[in-house]
Design a protein around this motif. Structure first.
Motif: not given
Length: 285
Positions: A174-182
């Motif tokens: 979300n806007e607070e925390y995020h990470a991209t996974f392939p």
């Protein structure tokens, strides 16, 4: 600076002549006017090469390297007889160049060579180490580059399994925390599973712990915020051998599994694809 002229070629392991795929496996070098002939071949961490050719028996590579080493040793003995090491007065630089050219000539075999290349060096032995580090150990490769290679290979696995349309590169959070996974599979807006190839084969234990710890923090944070599905897989490439690097790798793998993620060695293709295709089983191994 002495600027000694050197000739070298890259040793290439090419077990399948049909595809012409190869893996760099060593460097051979000669500086005939300086009395230098040497080589360096892979003697450890050969899993990086054999894992690349999945259908190949690892013994084929070991045998090819041993036979090549013996060939190089015979060539070195011949060159010394003709004064390559300047112990005699019979030094023949043209003969030395012809021997080198014969060694690396094109051949129909599992061992091939690059074209002969020239380089100037203050210290041929040090230059040999530098070239080996660049072309074989790939010193220039960062962890990000290596993970891109792992991702491309896994994408091909998923494509071959007919599941390419099910997975995408998605930013989770979300806007607070995020990470991209392939590799993320969704069912509508619901997250089904995420898969992340992870390189933990860095040259120092601290680098292994730093990179692995970064991803451990990411999944723990997303889990705590209820933003991550229960099915999380890390396909991990680790260091060879024993010692501090292996211990650091084991620590990260253990912590990832403790967090609820499934962890497989990247070499375990069948287990990885079984996880990807079987959404009914959750857990770690």
């Amino acid at each position: 600076m002495m600027n000694i002229p050197c000739l070298y070629a890259i040793v290439r392991f090419c077990p399948f002549l049909e595809t012409e795929e190869f893996a760099n496996a060593g460097i051979i070098m000669i500086a005939p006017e300086h009395g230098f002939f040497a080589y360096k071949l892979i003697t450890r961490r050969h899993a990086r090469v054999t894992n690349f050719f999945e259908q190949l028996d690892g013994a084929v590579f070991k045998t090819a390297m041993q036979n090549l080493k013996e060939e190089f040793e015979r060539a070195g003995a011949m060159l010394r007889q003709h004064g390559i090491d300047r112990k005699y007065q019979l030094s023949d630089t043209e003969f030395a160049k012809s021997v080198f050219a014969e060694i690396v000539r094109p051949r129909e075999a599992v061992i091939k060579f690059s074209k002969i290349r020239g380089v100037l060096a203050d210290d041929p032995a040090a230059k040999l180490e530098d070239l080996y580090g660049y072309y074989v150990e790939r010193d220039f490769v960062t962890k990000e580059y290596r993970e891109a290679v792992l991702e491309r290979t896994m994408r091909r696995w998923i494509f071959d399994a007919g599941m390419a349309n099910k997975f995408g590169r998605i930013e989770i959070g979300n806007e607070e925390y995020h990470a991209t996974f392939p590799f993320v599979e969704q069912n509508g807006t619901e997250l089904v599973q995420v898969v992340k190839p992870l390189n933990l084969a860095q040259d120092q234990p601290s680098k292994i712990l730093d990179h692995g710890g970064q991803w451990l923090f990411r999944i723990q944070t997303l889990q705590r915020k209820r933003l991550l599905p229960t099915r999380v897989l890390f396909a991990v490439e680790g260091p060879d051998g024993q010692g501090p690097r292996q211990q650091a790798y084991a620590d990260i793998v253990g912590n990832l599994r403790d967090s609820g993620a499934t962890v497989h060695s990247y070499s375990e293709k069948e287990q990885i694809m079984r996880f990807v295709q079987d959404r009914g089983t959750v857990g770690s191994s």
